[in-house]
Design a protein around this motif. Structure first.
Motif, mmCIF file in Angstrom:
data_model
loop_
_atom_site.group_PDB
_atom_site.id
_atom_site.type_symbol
_atom_site.label_atom_id
_atom_site.label_comp_id
_atom_site.label_asym_id
_atom_site.label_seq_id
_atom_site.Cartn_x
_atom_site.Cartn_y
_atom_site.Cartn_z
ATOM 1 N N ILE A 1 5.496 -0.319 -2.661
ATOM 2 C CA ILE A 1 6.892 -0.064 -2.313
ATOM 3 C C ILE A 1 7.738 -0.493 -3.510
ATOM 4 O O ILE A 1 7.841 -1.687 -3.814
ATOM 5 N N LYS A 2 8.290 0.458 -4.216
ATOM 6 C CA LYS A 2 8.933 0.185 -5.504
ATOM 7 C C LYS A 2 10.338 -0.401 -5.372
ATOM 8 O O LYS A 2 10.782 -1.169 -6.219
ATOM 9 N N SER A 3 11.062 -0.041 -4.317
ATOM 10 C CA SER A 3 12.441 -0.497 -4.172
ATOM 11 C C SER A 3 12.499 -2.000 -3.863
ATOM 12 O O SER A 3 11.959 -2.454 -2.852
ATOM 13 N N VAL B 1 3.086 2.052 4.336
ATOM 14 C CA VAL B 1 3.657 3.006 5.302
ATOM 15 C C VAL B 1 4.782 2.406 6.140
ATOM 16 O O VAL B 1 5.421 3.117 6.921
ATOM 17 N N ALA B 2 5.051 1.095 5.964
ATOM 18 C CA ALA B 2 6.161 0.467 6.694
ATOM 19 C C ALA B 2 7.506 0.754 6.032
ATOM 20 O O ALA B 2 8.557 0.441 6.599
ATOM 21 N N GLU B 3 7.486 1.367 4.860
ATOM 22 C CA GLU B 3 8.727 1.651 4.145
ATOM 23 C C GLU B 3 9.677 2.470 5.020
ATOM 24 O O GLU B 3 9.305 3.510 5.561
ATOM 25 N N GLY B 4 10.888 1.954 5.183
ATOM 26 C CA GLY B 4 11.905 2.656 5.967
ATOM 27 C C GLY B 4 11.814 2.428 7.463
ATOM 28 O O GLY B 4 12.655 2.929 8.218
ATOM 29 N N LYS B 5 10.810 1.681 7.916
ATOM 30 C CA LYS B 5 10.631 1.483 9.360
ATOM 31 C C LYS B 5 11.558 0.388 9.895
ATOM 32 O O LYS B 5 11.979 -0.515 9.174
ATOM 33 N N THR C 1 12.654 -6.544 -0.032
ATOM 34 C CA THR C 1 13.376 -7.720 0.495
ATOM 35 C C THR C 1 13.684 -7.539 1.979
ATOM 36 O O THR C 1 13.541 -8.466 2.782
ATOM 37 N N ARG C 2 14.126 -6.337 2.340
ATOM 38 C CA ARG C 2 14.438 -6.044 3.757
ATOM 39 C C ARG C 2 13.209 -6.224 4.638
ATOM 40 O O ARG C 2 13.261 -6.877 5.690
ATOM 41 N N LEU C 3 12.068 -5.667 4.203
ATOM 42 C CA LEU C 3 10.840 -5.756 4.994
ATOM 43 C C LEU C 3 10.343 -7.197 5.090
ATOM 44 O O LEU C 3 9.845 -7.616 6.132
#
Length: 296
Positions: A164-166, A192-196, A171-173
């Protein structure tokens, strides 16, 4: 990117082809009678210590004893053994670790004889399947992989996939994971949790805790060698690890497997359930989809 799975179910094995933009990128074959799978958790018995290798051989029911190196014990092995002893004696009636007092980590430079002894019981997880004349490679650093997270009992680590590059998303996750991870469990947040949302991660953790509770219930009365918790089958493992919004189709030529996959996806990603297609053609599925040519 468009991704699709082509699944060929034959009498003795299931072969799974992963295609990205119609190009074959991964091929997996699973024997249907196969009993020892990476991720399975066993209650084993230490058969022999090998000081020269700083390792032990553990009986988990396979024809060849499994190999356990000192470095594969995991730092928290003393906590694991305390949990096992408490569970079998009735002093650890619950699977949750909220009130569990962890033991100090073992030293990286220690000796296997300082931790293990012959005939003792030990909970282990298969790290590498048996090959020819060798038994399985095992670890006692237990982990429970889910769709979005990996849960690690007795650990306090918390990390987010480096894929996850961002930085803001990482930080959010991490903040979300910190807010919901159970006490005395470590966590790895998967790609795969990106954006979840937090509800997605929390549901995944609840599913994994249910598996941990099942293991705890089995451990109460199990006698080694015994399987305490089986990994999901290879098809479901690949779905769990790769299924994302980019998937546009899963083609399978077996009715039972078709229903199992639909049930799995309905539970994990109901909006994608219609991407599962049952192939009924007379031409073999790999030949029809062009996979055979790419394999050759």
């Amino acid at each position: 990117m468009n991704s699709e799975l082509i699944i060929d179910s034959a009498a003795s094995e299931v072969t799974i082809a992963l295609l990205e933009e119609k190009r074959l990128v991964e091929l997996n074959t699973e024997k249907k009678e196969h009993n020892f799978s990476v991720g399975d958790i066993y209650l084993g018995r230490v058969k022999k210590l090998m000081p020269s290798l700083n390792a032990a051989f553990v009986d988990i029911g396979y024809e060849k004893d499994a190999f356990l190196h000192y470095l594969d014990l995991g730092p928290q092995v003393q906590s694991l053994m305390k949990f096992m002893k408490g569970t079998t004696s009735g002093k650890q009636p619950e699977a949750v670790l909220t009130n569990f007092v962890t033991e100090p980590d073992i030293q990286k430079s220690g000796k296997v004889s300082q931790v293990l002894s012959a005939n003792m019981m030990l909970m282990v997880q298969i790290a590498k399947e048996p090959i020819s004349s060798k038994g399985p490679r095992i670890t006692s650093e237990i982990s429970l992989p889910g769709r979005y997270v990996v849960l690690m009992p007795f650990s306090d680590s918390l990390s987010v996939s480096s894929k996850i590059k961002s930085a803001a998303e990482r930080t959010r996750l991490k903040r979300l994971a910190q807010s919901i991870v159970p006490r005395n469990f470590g966590i790895i947040v998967r790609t795969v949790a990106e954006g979840k949302k937090v509800a997605d991660l929390d549901q995944d953790i609840q599913d994994l805790m249910a598996r941990w509770e099942s293991l705890h219930a089995q451990l109460k009365t199990a006698q080694p060698p015994a399987r305490l918790l089986g990994e999901i089958d290879r098809t479901s493992t690949i779905l769990r690890d790769t299924l994302n919004a980019d998937f546009n189709s899963i083609h399978v030529n077996d009715v039972q497997l078709y229903e199992e996959i639909r049930t799995y996806i309905k539970a994990k990603a109901p909006e994608q359930v219609d991407i599962v297609k049952l192939y009924k053609g007379k031409i073999p599925i790999f030949e029809f989809t062009g996979v055979d040519k790419q394999i050759k």
